[in-house]
Design a protein around this motif. Structure first.
Motif, PDB file in Angstrom:
ATOM      1  N   LEU A   1       0.791  -1.230   0.000  1.00  0.00           N
ATOM      2  CA  LEU A   1       0.000   0.000   0.000  1.00  0.00           C
ATOM      3  C   LEU A   1       0.827   1.286   0.000  1.00  0.00           C
ATOM      4  CD1 LEU A   1      -2.793  -1.066   2.528  1.00  0.00           C
ATOM      5  CD2 LEU A   1      -2.935  -1.010   0.038  1.00  0.00           C
ATOM      6  N   SER A   2       2.145   1.197  -0.132  1.00  0.00           N
ATOM      7  CA  SER A   2       2.956   2.419  -0.146  1.00  0.00           C
ATOM      8  C   SER A   2       2.546   3.355  -1.271  1.00  0.00           C
ATOM      9  CB  SER A   2       4.444   2.078  -0.294  1.00  0.00           C
ATOM     10  OG  SER A   2       5.015   1.770   0.948  1.00  0.00           O
ATOM     11  N   GLY A   3       2.333   2.789  -2.463  1.00  0.00           N
ATOM     12  CA  GLY A   3       1.943   3.623  -3.596  1.00  0.00           C
ATOM     13  C   GLY A   3       0.652   4.366  -3.335  1.00  0.00           C
ATOM     14  N   THR A   4      -0.306   3.692  -2.703  1.00  0.00           N
ATOM     15  CA  THR A   4      -1.590   4.318  -2.383  1.00  0.00           C
ATOM     16  C   THR A   4      -1.416   5.420  -1.343  1.00  0.00           C
ATOM     17  OG1 THR A   4      -2.735   2.248  -2.867  1.00  0.00           O
ATOM     18  CG2 THR A   4      -3.918   3.874  -1.555  1.00  0.00           C
ATOM     19  N   PHE A   5      -0.617   5.165  -0.298  1.00  0.00           N
ATOM     20  CA  PHE A   5      -0.387   6.174   0.739  1.00  0.00           C
ATOM     21  C   PHE A   5       0.311   7.409   0.149  1.00  0.00           C
ATOM     22  CE2 PHE A   5      -0.199   2.647   4.146  1.00  0.00           C
ATOM     23  CZ  PHE A   5      -1.571   2.717   4.304  1.00  0.00           C
ATOM     24  N   LEU A   6       1.338   7.149  -0.675  1.00  0.00           N
ATOM     25  CA  LEU A   6       2.094   8.266  -1.235  1.00  0.00           C
ATOM     26  C   LEU A   6       1.228   9.124  -2.152  1.00  0.00           C
ATOM     27  CD1 LEU A   6       5.474   6.458  -1.970  1.00  0.00           C
ATOM     28  CD2 LEU A   6       5.170   8.405  -0.436  1.00  0.00           C
ATOM     29  N   ALA A   7       0.444   8.472  -3.009  1.00  0.00           N
ATOM     30  CA  ALA A   7      -0.369   9.219  -3.969  1.00  0.00           C
ATOM     31  C   ALA A   7      -1.552   9.908  -3.298  1.00  0.00           C
ATOM     32  CB  ALA A   7      -0.865   8.285  -5.070  1.00  0.00           C
ATOM     33  N   GLY A   8      -2.133   9.261  -2.277  1.00  0.00           N
ATOM     34  CA  GLY A   8      -3.326   9.817  -1.642  1.00  0.00           C
ATOM     35  C   GLY A   8      -3.008  10.733  -0.486  1.00  0.00           C
ATOM     36  N   THR A   9      -2.591  10.157   0.636  1.00  0.00           N
ATOM     37  CA  THR A   9      -2.369  10.941   1.858  1.00  0.00           C
ATOM     38  C   THR A   9      -1.250  11.966   1.708  1.00  0.00           C
ATOM     39  OG1 THR A   9      -3.105   9.045   3.163  1.00  0.00           O
ATOM     40  CG2 THR A   9      -1.887  10.760   4.328  1.00  0.00           C
ATOM     41  N   LEU A  10      -0.147  11.565   1.064  1.00  0.00           N
ATOM     42  CA  LEU A  10       1.024  12.447   0.982  1.00  0.00           C
ATOM     43  C   LEU A  10       1.046  13.277  -0.292  1.00  0.00           C
ATOM     44  CD1 LEU A  10       3.734   9.984   2.365  1.00  0.00           C
ATOM     45  CD2 LEU A  10       2.461  11.732   3.601  1.00  0.00           C
ATOM     46  N   HIS A  11       0.148  12.996  -1.227  1.00  0.00           N
ATOM     47  CA  HIS A  11       0.028  13.780  -2.464  1.00  0.00           C
ATOM     48  C   HIS A  11       1.314  13.776  -3.292  1.00  0.00           C
ATOM     49  CE1 HIS A  11      -3.688  15.063  -0.637  1.00  0.00           C
ATOM     50  NE2 HIS A  11      -3.042  15.592   0.390  1.00  0.00           N
ATOM     51  N   HIS A  12       1.938  12.608  -3.369  1.00  0.00           N
ATOM     52  CA  HIS A  12       3.127  12.415  -4.207  1.00  0.00           C
ATOM     53  C   HIS A  12       2.851  11.232  -5.140  1.00  0.00           C
ATOM     54  CE1 HIS A  12       5.916  15.236  -2.301  1.00  0.00           C
ATOM     55  NE2 HIS A  12       5.390  14.881  -1.134  1.00  0.00           N
TER      56      HIS A  12
ATOM     57  N   ALA B   1     -10.536  -1.728   6.531  1.00  0.00           N
ATOM     58  CA  ALA B   1     -10.654  -0.534   7.373  1.00  0.00           C
ATOM     59  C   ALA B   1     -10.788   0.732   6.536  1.00  0.00           C
ATOM     60  CB  ALA B   1      -9.434  -0.436   8.292  1.00  0.00           C
ATOM     61  N   LEU B   2     -10.100   0.779   5.403  1.00  0.00           N
ATOM     62  CA  LEU B   2     -10.145   1.973   4.567  1.00  0.00           C
ATOM     63  C   LEU B   2     -11.513   2.208   3.948  1.00  0.00           C
ATOM     64  CD1 LEU B   2      -6.661   1.835   2.794  1.00  0.00           C
ATOM     65  CD2 LEU B   2      -7.418   3.447   4.540  1.00  0.00           C
ATOM     66  N   GLN B   3     -12.373   1.193   3.990  1.00  0.00           N
ATOM     67  CA  GLN B   3     -13.736   1.393   3.502  1.00  0.00           C
ATOM     68  C   GLN B   3     -14.572   2.195   4.502  1.00  0.00           C
ATOM     69  OE1 GLN B   3     -14.187   0.125   0.271  1.00  0.00           O
ATOM     70  NE2 GLN B   3     -12.022  -0.225   0.699  1.00  0.00           N
ATOM     71  N   GLN B   4     -14.090   2.262   5.756  1.00  0.00           N
ATOM     72  CA  GLN B   4     -14.875   2.904   6.823  1.00  0.00           C
ATOM     73  C   GLN B   4     -14.190   4.126   7.417  1.00  0.00           C
ATOM     74  OE1 GLN B   4     -17.890   1.676   7.292  1.00  0.00           O
ATOM     75  NE2 GLN B   4     -17.501  -0.047   5.903  1.00  0.00           N
ATOM     76  N   VAL B   5     -12.850   4.141   7.416  1.00  0.00           N
ATOM     77  CA  VAL B   5     -12.121   5.229   8.069  1.00  0.00           C
ATOM     78  C   VAL B   5     -11.089   5.803   7.108  1.00  0.00           C
ATOM     79  CG1 VAL B   5     -12.441   4.211  10.358  1.00  0.00           C
ATOM     80  CG2 VAL B   5     -10.374   3.672   9.049  1.00  0.00           C
TER      81      VAL B   5
ATOM     82  N   VAL C   1      -6.377   7.184  10.128  1.00  0.00           N
ATOM     83  CA  VAL C   1      -6.912   6.371  11.227  1.00  0.00           C
ATOM     84  C   VAL C   1      -6.537   4.911  11.042  1.00  0.00           C
ATOM     85  CG1 VAL C   1      -9.027   5.589  12.362  1.00  0.00           C
ATOM     86  CG2 VAL C   1      -8.792   7.986  11.663  1.00  0.00           C
ATOM     87  N   ALA C   2      -6.617   4.406   9.810  1.00  0.00           N
ATOM     88  CA  ALA C   2      -6.270   3.008   9.543  1.00  0.00           C
ATOM     89  C   ALA C   2      -4.799   2.741   9.861  1.00  0.00           C
ATOM     90  CB  ALA C   2      -6.569   2.663   8.085  1.00  0.00           C
ATOM     91  N   LEU C   3      -3.933   3.672   9.475  1.00  0.00           N
ATOM     92  CA  LEU C   3      -2.509   3.507   9.744  1.00  0.00           C
ATOM     93  C   LEU C   3      -2.224   3.568  11.238  1.00  0.00           C
ATOM     94  CD1 LEU C   3       0.213   3.125   8.374  1.00  0.00           C
ATOM     95  CD2 LEU C   3       0.409   5.615   8.184  1.00  0.00           C
TER      96      LEU C   3
END
Length: 425
Positions: free
Chosen positions: A251-262, A379-383, A387-389
């Protein structure tokens, strides 16, 4: 039948030279590296697949779980039978299956193709990890009979964890700077796999096979009777260590693109590479550490790393630098913790049941590649991602603290710990 073929049949077999075993050693290492690289190569590409086919992050976790399921199937049905049928006879088809997986990725870059390719990749890994590790040790012994086995152990460990880190790096760089991002990385790796397969087919297999061959059975799992609670604590430690690696790989790619905007694919691949590279470096630089020291250091590194990952997401302005530092610390901690828990299992298991005890250990590790990632996906479907991390980090911390007392206690005289070189099978 020609005279030439008759001469070939009647000619006595010639034992391969030490040089041939040396070449075979590096051919098997290349095959090991390439197969493991394919296992994580899609990780930085998932956001591109999501944009193309419009599926959710939870679907990404299911695709990743399909890979782990493939591993589990072959770990317990085929990973051990090269002892009976020969290393080359098992490794060559497994590398061919990996090449087939790369071909499916290449020609079918849609969601159904991803599932098929990931299962095939997992099936290959389940055979290759055990077979290649054993064959490297034998080829090294034949090539350098008077040398320490440490070289083979280090190469196997580097090929294993290093391959898992190299795959995303290749995919990320090619996806960012070259055309056809969902095809070119697989084409490149397919060429490498083809070369590796040719090398494997030409490598000497000098293992003396049992005669008669044992009757087929699946890999058994054995729990050492002498110290069951410590054994289960070691399995829990392996699960905790691998869960951090699995989360970042999946999920690193998802975190970077979504939460971190990279959204950079090169950055996503590099981030995953740094995680696994840190684990490799720890194992290469601490071969003589006692198990308790490896576990203690690994727990501290893992908890600090997870803390930094959470901090990176929860800062008012999410921080890429903190996220990368957390990933490196998580990888280093997981590598050290895995090394120490594996050494613990080796020391408390009796020689006659060691392989079966290790089967249980690796089962815990491979389950950790999928179960936590699926949990995060649900968890990402709900929070939110934050919060999931945070919830995942809390579970890791609670789990580590729960097993720390048992794993860090001084072992009984019958099970005195000693350092071992680690090779995830």
């Amino acid at each position: 039948m020609t005279t030439t073929s008759l001469n070939l049949i009647s000619r006595p077999s010639v034992r391969p030279s030490a040089r041939a075993h040396g070449r075979g050693f590096w051919a098997v290492a290349l095959a090991f590296l390439a197969v493991m690289a394919l296992g994580t190569l899609p990780s930085p590409l998932y956001p591109l697949y999501q944009q193309q086919d419009h599926f959710s992050t939870f679907t990404v976790t299911l695709i990743y779980a399909a890979y782990a399921a493939g591993i589990l199937v072959t770990v317990f049905t085929a990973g051990h039978i090269s002892d009976w049928h020969g290393r080359r006879r098992m490794l060559a088809p497994a590398v061919a299956v990996s090449a087939l997986s790369a071909s499916v990725f290449l020609i079918w870059p849609e969601l159904p193709g991803l599932f098929v390719a990931r299962v095939l990749s997992g099936l290959s890994v389940g055979v290759v990890t055990a077979t290649a590790t054993a064959w490297l040790a034998e080829l090294h012994r034949a090539h350098r009979p008077d040398a320490s086995p440490r070289r083979a152990q280090l190469v196997a460990s580097t090929a294993n964890l290093g391959g898992l880190g190299l795959g995303p790096l290749i995919a990320g760089l090619l996806a960012e700077y070259a055309p056809q991002p969902l095809r070119l990385p697989y084409a490149v790796l397919l060429v490498v796999l083809a070369l590796a397969l040719a090398g494997v087919l030409l490598s000497p297999d000098s293992r003396e096979l049992p005669n008669p061959r044992p009757r087929y059975r699946t890999q058994r799992i054995s729990v050492p009777a002498a110290d069951r609670s410590r054994f289960y604590a070691a399995l829990a430690g392996a699960f905790i260590a691998f869960s951090g690696l699995g989360l970042l790989a999946g999920l690193s790619g998802t975190f970077l693109a979504g939460t971190l905007h990279h959204p950079s694919r090169a950055l996503a691949g590099t981030a995953i590479f740094l995680v696994f590279a840190a684990g490799v470096v720890v194992q290469l630089t601490t071969p003589h550490w006692p198990n308790r020291r490896s576990i203690a250091t690994g727990m501290v590194g893992l908890l600090l790393g997870m803390g930094l990952l959470v901090l990176a997401a929860w800062l008012p302005t999410p921080s890429l630098g903190v996220f990368l530092a957390g990933g490196v610390l998580t990888g280093a901690g997981a590598g050290a913790m895995f090394k120490g828990t594996l050494g613990t299992v080796v020391t408390i298991a009796s020689p006659e049941s060691r392989a079966e005890a290790l089967a249980g250990f690796f089962l815990a590790g491979y389950l950790a590649l999928s179960v936590p990632v699926i949990g995060i996906g649900i968890a990402l479907q709900q929070v939110s991602t934050r919060v999931a991390l945070l919830g995942f980090a809390v579970l890791v911390a609670v789990g580590a603290l729960a097993v720390a007392r048992r794993l860090l206690a001084h072992p009984s005289p019958a099970t005195t710990a000693r350092p071992v070189a680690t090779n995830p099978r």
